[in-house]
Design a protein around this motif. Structure first.
Motif, PDB file in Angstrom:
ATOM      1  N   CYS A   1     -59.496  91.895  -3.506  1.00 55.65           N
ATOM      2  CA  CYS A   1     -58.712  91.039  -4.386  1.00 55.65           C
ATOM      3  C   CYS A   1     -58.513  89.692  -3.690  1.00 55.65           C
ATOM      4  O   CYS A   1     -57.948  89.633  -2.585  1.00 55.65           O
ATOM      5  CB  CYS A   1     -57.366  91.670  -4.712  1.00 55.65           C
ATOM      6  SG  CYS A   1     -57.473  93.042  -5.889  1.00 55.65           S
TER       7      CYS A   1
ATOM      8  N   VAL B   1     -57.228  85.560  -3.784  1.00 58.52           N
ATOM      9  CA  VAL B   1     -56.196  84.742  -4.413  1.00 58.52           C
ATOM     10  C   VAL B   1     -56.427  83.243  -4.214  1.00 58.52           C
ATOM     11  O   VAL B   1     -55.635  82.439  -4.709  1.00 58.52           O
ATOM     12  CB  VAL B   1     -54.790  85.124  -3.886  1.00 58.52           C
ATOM     13  CG1 VAL B   1     -54.479  86.581  -4.202  1.00 58.52           C
ATOM     14  CG2 VAL B   1     -54.673  84.862  -2.379  1.00 58.52           C
TER      15      VAL B   1
ATOM     16  N   ASP C   1     -57.227  78.087  -7.024  1.00 61.31           N
ATOM     17  CA  ASP C   1     -57.248  79.467  -7.514  1.00 61.31           C
ATOM     18  C   ASP C   1     -58.661  79.939  -7.870  1.00 61.31           C
ATOM     19  O   ASP C   1     -59.491  79.157  -8.338  1.00 61.31           O
ATOM     20  CB  ASP C   1     -56.385  79.585  -8.772  1.00 61.31           C
ATOM     21  CG  ASP C   1     -54.957  79.145  -8.534  1.00 61.31           C
ATOM     22  OD1 ASP C   1     -54.388  79.553  -7.501  1.00 61.31           O
ATOM     23  OD2 ASP C   1     -54.421  78.394  -9.383  1.00 61.31           O
TER      24      ASP C   1
ATOM     25  N   ASP D   1     -59.601  83.970 -12.814  1.00 56.46           N
ATOM     26  CA  ASP D   1     -58.676  85.089 -13.022  1.00 56.46           C
ATOM     27  C   ASP D   1     -59.351  86.194 -13.838  1.00 56.46           C
ATOM     28  O   ASP D   1     -59.835  85.948 -14.941  1.00 56.46           O
ATOM     29  CB  ASP D   1     -57.441  84.576 -13.756  1.00 56.46           C
ATOM     30  CG  ASP D   1     -56.307  85.596 -13.792  1.00 56.46           C
ATOM     31  OD1 ASP D   1     -56.359  86.548 -12.988  1.00 56.46           O
ATOM     32  OD2 ASP D   1     -55.399  85.441 -14.614  1.00 56.46           O
TER      33      ASP D   1
ATOM     34  N   LEU E   1     -52.025  91.619 -11.550  1.00 53.53           N
ATOM     35  CA  LEU E   1     -51.441  92.351 -10.430  1.00 53.53           C
ATOM     36  C   LEU E   1     -50.211  93.103 -10.925  1.00 53.53           C
ATOM     37  O   LEU E   1     -49.290  92.507 -11.495  1.00 53.53           O
ATOM     38  CB  LEU E   1     -51.057  91.375  -9.316  1.00 53.53           C
ATOM     39  CG  LEU E   1     -50.363  91.948  -8.082  1.00 53.53           C
ATOM     40  CD1 LEU E   1     -51.251  92.965  -7.386  1.00 53.53           C
ATOM     41  CD2 LEU E   1     -49.988  90.812  -7.128  1.00 53.53           C
TER      42      LEU E   1
ATOM     43  N   VAL F   1     -47.494  95.828  -5.435  1.00 53.08           N
ATOM     44  CA  VAL F   1     -48.021  95.981  -4.080  1.00 53.08           C
ATOM     45  C   VAL F   1     -47.084  96.905  -3.312  1.00 53.08           C
ATOM     46  O   VAL F   1     -45.908  96.577  -3.118  1.00 53.08           O
ATOM     47  CB  VAL F   1     -48.126  94.627  -3.351  1.00 53.08           C
ATOM     48  CG1 VAL F   1     -48.697  94.832  -1.942  1.00 53.08           C
ATOM     49  CG2 VAL F   1     -48.969  93.645  -4.137  1.00 53.08           C
TER      50      VAL F   1
ATOM     51  N   GLU G   1     -47.880  86.442 -11.334  1.00 52.97           N
ATOM     52  CA  GLU G   1     -48.457  86.298  -9.993  1.00 52.97           C
ATOM     53  C   GLU G   1     -49.424  85.147  -9.865  1.00 52.97           C
ATOM     54  O   GLU G   1     -49.782  84.745  -8.754  1.00 52.97           O
ATOM     55  CB  GLU G   1     -49.157  87.594  -9.580  1.00 52.97           C
ATOM     56  CG  GLU G   1     -50.523  87.833 -10.236  1.00 52.97           C
ATOM     57  CD  GLU G   1     -50.426  88.544 -11.563  1.00 52.97           C
ATOM     58  OE1 GLU G   1     -51.462  88.997 -12.064  1.00 52.97           O
ATOM     59  OE2 GLU G   1     -49.302  88.660 -12.098  1.00 52.97           O
TER      60      GLU G   1
ATOM     61  N   MET H   1     -55.830  85.594  -9.937  1.00 54.48           N
ATOM     62  CA  MET H   1     -56.435  86.333  -8.833  1.00 54.48           C
ATOM     63  C   MET H   1     -57.685  87.024  -9.361  1.00 54.48           C
ATOM     64  O   MET H   1     -57.874  87.172 -10.579  1.00 54.48           O
ATOM     65  CB  MET H   1     -55.476  87.350  -8.219  1.00 54.48           C
ATOM     66  CG  MET H   1     -55.001  88.432  -9.161  1.00 54.48           C
ATOM     67  SD  MET H   1     -53.843  89.574  -8.365  1.00 54.48           S
ATOM     68  CE  MET H   1     -54.902  90.411  -7.202  1.00 54.48           C
TER      69      MET H   1
ATOM     70  N   CYS I   1     -60.373  90.374  -8.688  1.00 55.24           N
ATOM     71  CA  CYS I   1     -60.655  91.639  -7.993  1.00 55.24           C
ATOM     72  C   CYS I   1     -62.039  92.142  -8.381  1.00 55.24           C
ATOM     73  O   CYS I   1     -62.444  92.069  -9.547  1.00 55.24           O
ATOM     74  CB  CYS I   1     -59.627  92.702  -8.333  1.00 55.24           C
ATOM     75  SG  CYS I   1     -57.947  92.310  -7.772  1.00 55.24           S
TER      76      CYS I   1
ATOM     77  N   VAL J   1     -53.799  89.229  -1.197  1.00 54.16           N
ATOM     78  CA  VAL J   1     -52.455  89.358  -1.766  1.00 54.16           C
ATOM     79  C   VAL J   1     -51.493  89.653  -0.616  1.00 54.16           C
ATOM     80  O   VAL J   1     -51.761  90.549   0.199  1.00 54.16           O
ATOM     81  CB  VAL J   1     -52.415  90.499  -2.805  1.00 54.16           C
ATOM     82  CG1 VAL J   1     -50.988  90.720  -3.290  1.00 54.16           C
ATOM     83  CG2 VAL J   1     -53.340  90.194  -3.967  1.00 54.16           C
TER      84      VAL J   1
ATOM     85  N   PRO K   1     -53.708  96.722  -3.556  1.00 54.87           N
ATOM     86  CA  PRO K   1     -52.698  96.540  -4.610  1.00 54.87           C
ATOM     87  C   PRO K   1     -53.136  97.227  -5.902  1.00 54.87           C
ATOM     88  O   PRO K   1     -54.339  97.371  -6.164  1.00 54.87           O
ATOM     89  CB  PRO K   1     -52.651  95.014  -4.792  1.00 54.87           C
ATOM     90  CG  PRO K   1     -53.228  94.451  -3.545  1.00 54.87           C
ATOM     91  CD  PRO K   1     -54.230  95.432  -3.060  1.00 54.87           C
TER      92      PRO K   1
ATOM     93  N   VAL L   1     -53.826  97.046  -9.641  1.00 56.87           N
ATOM     94  CA  VAL L   1     -54.153  95.980 -10.584  1.00 56.87           C
ATOM     95  C   VAL L   1     -54.582  96.593 -11.911  1.00 56.87           C
ATOM     96  O   VAL L   1     -54.881  97.791 -12.004  1.00 56.87           O
ATOM     97  CB  VAL L   1     -55.274  95.072 -10.030  1.00 56.87           C
ATOM     98  CG1 VAL L   1     -54.788  94.340  -8.789  1.00 56.87           C
ATOM     99  CG2 VAL L   1     -56.531  95.870  -9.712  1.00 56.87           C
TER     100      VAL L   1
END
Length: 347
Positions: free
Chosen positions: A183, A185, A209, A212, A216, A219, A250, A253, A255, A294, A307, A309
């Protein structure tokens, strides 16, 4: 009068015939097989067995003759098991695994790889600038220059050899679900049509960034503590959806992960090191500039440490392999994995 051997053979029950048939002898070589399976071996064996100049007993099939050399075996299931465990295993082991450390070329002790997968290496933290050690007005920390070994590794070894999975790192130990993902960020590379880092870097690529692709959820700091060394049982909950990039959620992000089978001989398992390299270092770092973790979690690890997600993209590896299987005059089987060509694609 002597009765011919093949007459005795024909008088035997069917199960016994499968065991004692042995027409083709040693010195057999089957090359350019596109898979190492019982079916592939039988097809090649049948082609050789069908040679009209061989004096094989009437009624003996290629499969029966092959079975006599496989143990011997008495059923198709036994034949498949023998080929897999006693022949194909030799092929897979004939090609040694390339150390994962050759991708980054930062030493052989995995210390750099550990920092990278935790999101704490210089590759994760540095961003190109015109005010760095190269001098004012000259680019420093250019990703493509500093990590040129990643592209070189992808274009050569990662496509043609078995790359070891970095299971010695705490990030990738005990992957009981056979899933690992990253993941990211932050985006640190401009002009690649991914993320919102732009040039000039010093004004348009500060804390930018990635694209996306997930939300999230929470965590759990204890899940990844073996990798992050964060001694905490706390957790962070992100209850709001960030599709609108709201500051109340958040933020963007990205992943992306891989999965593999339980069978160590399955190609998804044998090439999981290649796939891990592709996803983490080539496709997302080298090609997109995605970095950093993260907070409270590793950047890349087994799913059990990561985390929680809403989703993650995935990549699968598809091999094009050729094999050589041989049967010696000493009645011993051997096999080699003679060539490998891998492609990587979305699941």
């Amino acid at each position: 009068m002597k009765t011919p051997i093949f007459v005795f053979y024909l008088l035997l029950p069917a199960a016994s015939r499968q065991v004692f048939a042995d027409c083709l002898n040693g010195g057999l070589v089957f090359e350019k097989l596109t898979s190492c399976t019982y079916e592939a071996l039988l097809a090649a064996y049948t082609k050789t067995f069908s040679n009209p100049y061989l004096n094989c007993p009437d009624g003996v099939t290629a499969e029966q003759d092959l079975w006599a050399k496989l143990g011997p075996v008495a059923t198709v299931a036994e034949a498949k098991a023998y080929v897999k465990s006693s022949i194909c295993s030799q092929a897979y082991n004939s090609r040694s695994y390339v150390p994962f450390t050759q991708a980054a070329k930062k030493g052989t002790d995995n210390s750099f790889e550990k920092l990278y997968f935790d999101g704490k290496s210089i590759w994760n933290e540095q961003v190109e600038t015109n005010y760095g050690p190269s001098g004012t007005g000259v680019a420093s920390y250019n990703l493509q220059i500093d990590a040129a070994s990643v592209s070189n590794f992808f274009n050569t070894i990662a496509k043609t050899e078995q790359v070891e999975f970095p299971s010695t790192l705490t990030n990738f130990q005990n992957c009981t679900s056979n899933v690992a993902y990253c993941c990211f960020v932050t985006d640190r590379q401009a002009n690649d049509n991914n993320g919102n880092c732009q040039s000039p870097y010093d004004s348009q690529c500060v804390d930018k960034d990635p694209g996306d692709n997930t939300d999230l959820c929470y965590v759990d700091h204890s899940r990844g503590s073996a990798s992050t060394k964060v001694n905490s049982n706390g957790e962070n909950v992100f209850s709001k959806d960030d599709d609108n990039n709201s500051d109340n959620a958040e933020g963007p992000m990205h992943c992306h992960g891989i999965a593999w089978g339980n069978d160590p001989f399955d190609y998804t398992s044998r090439y999981k090191g290649n796939n891990k390299f592709f996803v983490s270092m080539f496709d997302h770092f080298n090609q997109r500039g995605y970095v950093r973790a993260v907070p409270g979690a590793p950047m890349c690890a087994c799913a059990e440490q990561m985390p929680v997600v809403s989703r993650a993209d995935c990549t699968e590896v598809t091999p094009k392999e050729t094999f050589k299987i041989y049967y010696s005059a000493d009645k011993l089987w051997g096999a080699n994995l003679t060539s490998v060509a891998l492609t990587f694609a979305a699941c």
